[in-house]
Design a protein around this motif. Structure first.
Motif, PDB file in Angstrom:
ATOM      1  N   VAL A 233      -6.376   3.579  -1.827  1.00 19.21           N
ATOM      2  CA  VAL A 233      -5.310   4.455  -1.336  1.00 19.21           C
ATOM      3  C   VAL A 233      -5.249   5.777  -2.105  1.00 19.21           C
ATOM      4  CG1 VAL A 233      -3.877   2.661  -0.306  1.00 19.21           C
ATOM      5  CG2 VAL A 233      -3.553   3.237  -2.713  1.00 19.21           C
ATOM      6  N   TRP A 234      -6.339   6.132  -2.798  1.00 12.51           N
ATOM      7  CA  TRP A 234      -6.442   7.502  -3.296  1.00 12.51           C
ATOM      8  C   TRP A 234      -6.452   8.436  -2.079  1.00 12.51           C
ATOM      9  CZ3 TRP A 234      -8.446   9.435  -8.336  1.00 12.51           C
ATOM     10  CH2 TRP A 234      -8.417   8.449  -9.345  1.00 12.51           C
TER      11      TRP A 234
ATOM     12  N   GLY B 153       0.803  -1.212   0.000  1.00  9.43           N
ATOM     13  CA  GLY B 153       0.000   0.000   0.000  1.00  9.43           C
ATOM     14  C   GLY B 153       0.837   1.264   0.000  1.00  9.43           C
ATOM     15  N   MET B 154       1.951   1.225   0.694  1.00 14.46           N
ATOM     16  CA  MET B 154       2.839   2.388   0.746  1.00 14.46           C
ATOM     17  C   MET B 154       3.603   2.572  -0.562  1.00 14.46           C
ATOM     18  SD  MET B 154       2.228   3.778   3.622  1.00 14.46           S
ATOM     19  CE  MET B 154       3.561   4.985   3.644  1.00 14.46           C
ATOM     20  N   LYS B 155       3.745   1.497  -1.334  1.00 18.52           N
ATOM     21  CA  LYS B 155       4.487   1.562  -2.597  1.00 18.52           C
ATOM     22  C   LYS B 155       3.678   2.219  -3.717  1.00 18.52           C
ATOM     23  CE  LYS B 155       5.813  -2.359  -3.961  1.00 18.52           C
ATOM     24  NZ  LYS B 155       6.417  -3.595  -4.482  1.00 18.52           N
ATOM     25  N   VAL B 156       2.353   2.224  -3.600  1.00 16.18           N
ATOM     26  CA  VAL B 156       1.525   2.774  -4.670  1.00 16.18           C
ATOM     27  C   VAL B 156       1.845   4.258  -4.830  1.00 16.18           C
ATOM     28  CG1 VAL B 156      -0.815   3.274  -5.447  1.00 16.18           C
ATOM     29  CG2 VAL B 156      -0.315   1.100  -4.307  1.00 16.18           C
ATOM     30  N   PHE B 157       2.298   4.634  -6.008  1.00 10.77           N
ATOM     31  CA  PHE B 157       2.627   6.036  -6.254  1.00 10.77           C
ATOM     32  C   PHE B 157       1.386   6.744  -6.776  1.00 10.77           C
ATOM     33  CE2 PHE B 157       4.089   9.527  -8.955  1.00 10.77           C
ATOM     34  CZ  PHE B 157       4.892  10.214  -8.057  1.00 10.77           C
ATOM     35  N   GLY B 158       0.957   7.764  -6.069  1.00  9.60           N
ATOM     36  CA  GLY B 158      -0.245   8.471  -6.480  1.00  9.60           C
ATOM     37  C   GLY B 158      -1.492   7.714  -6.071  1.00  9.60           C
ATOM     38  N   SER B 159      -2.392   7.495  -7.028  1.00  9.23           N
ATOM     39  CA  SER B 159      -3.703   6.922  -6.726  1.00  9.23           C
ATOM     40  C   SER B 159      -3.789   5.466  -7.157  1.00  9.23           C
ATOM     41  CB  SER B 159      -4.791   7.727  -7.443  1.00  9.23           C
ATOM     42  OG  SER B 159      -4.723   9.091  -7.070  1.00  9.23           O
ATOM     43  N   GLY B 160      -4.546   4.681  -6.403  1.00  5.29           N
ATOM     44  CA  GLY B 160      -4.713   3.284  -6.757  1.00  5.29           C
ATOM     45  C   GLY B 160      -5.322   2.473  -5.639  1.00  5.29           C
ATOM     46  N   TYR B 161      -5.188   1.161  -5.744  1.00  8.04           N
ATOM     47  CA  TYR B 161      -5.776   0.225  -4.788  1.00  8.04           C
ATOM     48  C   TYR B 161      -4.782  -0.884  -4.459  1.00  8.04           C
ATOM     49  CZ  TYR B 161     -10.411   2.216  -5.705  1.00  8.04           C
ATOM     50  OH  TYR B 161     -11.488   3.063  -5.808  1.00  8.04           O
ATOM     51  N   VAL B 162      -4.958  -1.460  -3.272  1.00  6.23           N
ATOM     52  CA  VAL B 162      -4.269  -2.687  -2.890  1.00  6.23           C
ATOM     53  C   VAL B 162      -5.343  -3.757  -2.747  1.00  6.23           C
ATOM     54  CG1 VAL B 162      -2.572  -3.735  -1.359  1.00  6.23           C
ATOM     55  CG2 VAL B 162      -2.747  -1.242  -1.510  1.00  6.23           C
ATOM     56  N   TRP B 163      -5.079  -4.928  -3.319  1.00  4.32           N
ATOM     57  CA  TRP B 163      -6.078  -5.994  -3.347  1.00  4.32           C
ATOM     58  C   TRP B 163      -5.520  -7.280  -2.753  1.00  4.32           C
ATOM     59  CZ3 TRP B 163     -10.762  -4.932  -5.961  1.00  4.32           C
ATOM     60  CH2 TRP B 163     -10.761  -3.774  -6.763  1.00  4.32           C
ATOM     61  N   LEU B 164      -6.385  -8.008  -2.064  1.00  2.00           N
ATOM     62  CA  LEU B 164      -6.138  -9.423  -1.796  1.00  2.00           C
ATOM     63  C   LEU B 164      -6.966 -10.173  -2.819  1.00  2.00           C
ATOM     64  CD1 LEU B 164      -4.816 -11.609  -0.004  1.00  2.00           C
ATOM     65  CD2 LEU B 164      -6.967 -11.670   1.283  1.00  2.00           C
ATOM     66  N   VAL B 165      -6.297 -11.011  -3.624  1.00  5.79           N
ATOM     67  CA  VAL B 165      -6.995 -11.724  -4.690  1.00  5.79           C
ATOM     68  C   VAL B 165      -6.713 -13.216  -4.589  1.00  5.79           C
ATOM     69  CG1 VAL B 165      -6.882  -9.735  -6.240  1.00  5.79           C
ATOM     70  CG2 VAL B 165      -5.096 -11.491  -6.359  1.00  5.79           C
ATOM     71  N   TYR B 166      -7.578 -13.974  -5.239  1.00  4.46           N
ATOM     72  CA  TYR B 166      -7.429 -15.430  -5.329  1.00  4.46           C
ATOM     73  C   TYR B 166      -6.917 -15.766  -6.712  1.00  4.46           C
ATOM     74  CZ  TYR B 166      -8.714 -20.391  -5.006  1.00  4.46           C
ATOM     75  OH  TYR B 166      -8.696 -21.765  -4.982  1.00  4.46           O
TER      76      TYR B 166
END
Length: 229
Positions: free
Chosen positions: A171-172, A129-142
């Motif tokens: 994380v926008w 989550g901290m690595k996302v530069f600017g706007s975006g999302y962190v997901w847990l996916v299968y």
């Protein structure tokens, strides 16, 4: 998810706007859910108005085919606005009022098994989550029997890459700036307190069943092909 085809409306939240306090503040929820999500919905409806062939598709289907829409100039708009509606709904529905209960269930057990323990999982998720530069999302996916933590920029969505979402962190800056200012790490820590593990477990089980259905379809197709040969 209800109202999954055109025209879209802003569905009610499964909790009150102030229910996530003190971790997600009421004012942010009023703006984020009450103003920003409807803006995405209105823009998506306007975008699809002149494309009846797309109106019967679900949000998931729109996202899945978005990369094939470049010739019509729709690839980025569909990614932005179909993704924006789906992602926001998924994020909001993935939270619940805080309780003193510890996470539990089959998904939580798999998280601990794959990452060693919950604290290790949180560290990895927070790091991404901290690595996302600017706007975006962190997901847990299968993904074919395992869990993955991935990130997407802007309103992009893991469905387009063949992953099945379990839960998402927005994380926008507008998701946290009023309360947490520029301290994204603090926001992520607070968000962990309001994860809806019951809903996440349902999502996980749906992902597992979808994968089983896909595998069954593949096996059936192979059997038919072998019979023809």
């Amino acid at each position: 998810m209800e109202n999954n085809t055109y025209p879209y409306v802003n569905l009610p939240l499964p909790y009150e706007l102030n229910a996530l306090e003190p971790y997600i503040d009421t004012k942010t929820m009023e703006i984020h859910y009450g103003r920003q999500l409807p803006a995405y919905i209105n823009t998506l409806n306007a975008l699809l108005k002149d494309f009846p062939e797309l109106q019967s598709l679900t949000l998931e289907e729109l996202i899945a085919i978005s990369e094939d829409l470049y010739q019509d100039g729709l690839q980025v708009p569909v990614q932005n606005f179909a993704g924006g509606v789906y992602n926001h709904r998924f994020y909001f529905n993935g939270m619940a009022p805080p309780t003193n209960l510890s996470p539990r269930g089959i998904l939580f057990e798999m998280v601990e098994s794959q990452y060693g323990n919950y604290n290790s999982f949180k560290e990895v998720f927070k790091f991404e989550g901290m690595k996302v530069f600017g706007s975006g999302y962190v997901w847990l996916v299968y993904d074919n029997g395992i869990l993955r933590i991935i990130t997407t920029p802007n309103q992009n969505n893991p469905i387009a890459k063949g992953f099945c979402p379990i839960f998402a962190l927005d994380v926008w800056e507008h998701a946290y700036f009023l309360k947490h200012y520029n301290l994204r790490a603090n926001y992520i820590e607070d968000w962990f307190r309001v994860i809806n593990w019951e809903q996440a477990t349902k999502n996980y089980l749906e992902c597992v069943n979808q994968q089983k259905d896909i595998e069954m379809q593949k096996r059936s197709k192979k059997k038919l092909q072998s019979k023809k040969l």
